[in-house]
Design an enzyme around this catalytic site. Sequence first.
Site, PDB file in Angstrom:
ATOM      1  NE  ARG A 261       4.454  -0.036   9.128  1.00 53.61           N
ATOM      2  CZ  ARG A 261       3.302   0.226   8.556  1.00 53.61           C
ATOM      3  NH1 ARG A 261       2.952  -0.440   7.454  1.00 53.61           N
ATOM      4  NH2 ARG A 261       2.483   1.151   9.040  1.00 53.61           N
ATOM      5  CD  GLU A 348      -2.168  -0.295   1.819  1.00 49.66           C
ATOM      6  OE1 GLU A 348      -2.010   0.275   2.913  1.00 49.66           O
ATOM      7  OE2 GLU A 348      -1.892  -1.494   1.624  1.00 49.66           O
ATOM      8  CB  SER A 351      -4.968   1.322   5.498  1.00 54.15           C
ATOM      9  OG  SER A 351      -4.707   0.373   4.495  1.00 54.15           O
ATOM     10  NE  ARG A 391       3.383   1.612   0.192  1.00 50.34           N
ATOM     11  CZ  ARG A 391       2.772   0.447   0.356  1.00 50.34           C
ATOM     12  NH1 ARG A 391       1.497   0.317   0.019  1.00 50.34           N
ATOM     13  NH2 ARG A 391       3.408  -0.592   0.846  1.00 50.34           N
TER      14      ARG A 391
END
Length: 426
Positions: A261, A348, A351, A391
């Site tokens: 990304r 987060e 998702s 993460r």
Amino acid sequence: MHDIRTIRDDPAAFAAAMARRGAAFDVEQFVALDSGRRRAAQAAETAQAERNRLSKEIGKAFAGGDRAAGEALQGEVARLKDAIAAAEADEATAAESLKTLLETLPNSAAEGVPEGADEAGNVEQKRWGTPAEPDFPAREHDALGLRLGMDFDSAAAIAGARFVYLKGQVARLARALGQFMLDWQVERHGYTEVAPPLLVRANALYGTAQLPKFAEDLFHTTDDRWLIPTAEVSLTNYVAGKLLSEAELPLRFVALTPCFRAEAGAAGRDTRGMVRQHQFDKVELVSLTTPDASDAEHERMTAAAESVLEALGLPYRRMLLCTGDMGFSAARTYDLEVWLPGQRRYREISSCSTCRDFQARRMDARFRPAGETKGTRFLHSLNGSGLAVGRALVAVLENYQEADGAVRVPEMLRPYMGGVEALIPA
């Protein structure tokens, strides 16, 4: 993509739905383009029918010896040919303008999604686990990682910001996390493991709605391919252009892949550490199912992601995202936020979204309901992280840290670590 018939039936209601998502929809522009396209299509159809009729009359005129009448009819047929071409061109122009208008509009929010402009409007739904409160000053993951084999400076020297070298024991822990999460989803939740392409053509990204709106967040190669920002792209497009039977559904795929990304919209955010990288590994979950089953599938997928955090003993909370914080394709999204003692906040880590038929319309992915021989319906697609490896590594380092900088290895990961029980700082 949206169902144009639904918009046509009540454009004002659709405009209100887009306003909930923070998007402007010009009703007058839509009505003008839609009615113009239909008028042009009708004109082309009428002219073609008249051309066909006159073509038959030409043969009769010449067969009857009336050459003048036949030639006059030929002139009229030639004129109609030009009129058909002009009407078809008008139809194509209006259709392309209509497509451009609709493809930049986000999915409509599902029932029960709270209204809000940003993350402040999200609603907490549940918590699991007790946030760690160590009796020593908790370090953030990048400070811990420097003594465990995490090297940001060397990565920046060859690749720039938002990259990292993982070496030795911390590299092995990251590999263990990815392998554990992949096995967990296959063995415990019945997902089919897939090793998908990492480079795709533009039409695949159009199908999952990263293109055309989010091109600046992607990496584009010199041979006109794109690096995937998530395996959602490759996995969901597996059914692009296909017609499945209802008996084949649901399809549940899982993949562990690198993701890429550009983070163009995240300048200045999370520039330290591994929370927001240009390259990262992620275990992605994708489900393709019927409209009647998609809401239940959303809950199932979210629970599958939550079970990874619970197996690792990582405290988390589930958030229902508001209309202004959901992704472009999502109709409803649950974010899972893991507790990070070093930052003393939830962040987060997953998702999970249902896109309903929004993506399937863009990629023309359909199924035939059981018992029917002709009718087809669009599939519903869902995607979620199960989990982001980087993460998850951050969360394990911070939640399992010791006062001396060592990090205990969660029990579920020890078989993947050759029985190692702790990472020892250099």
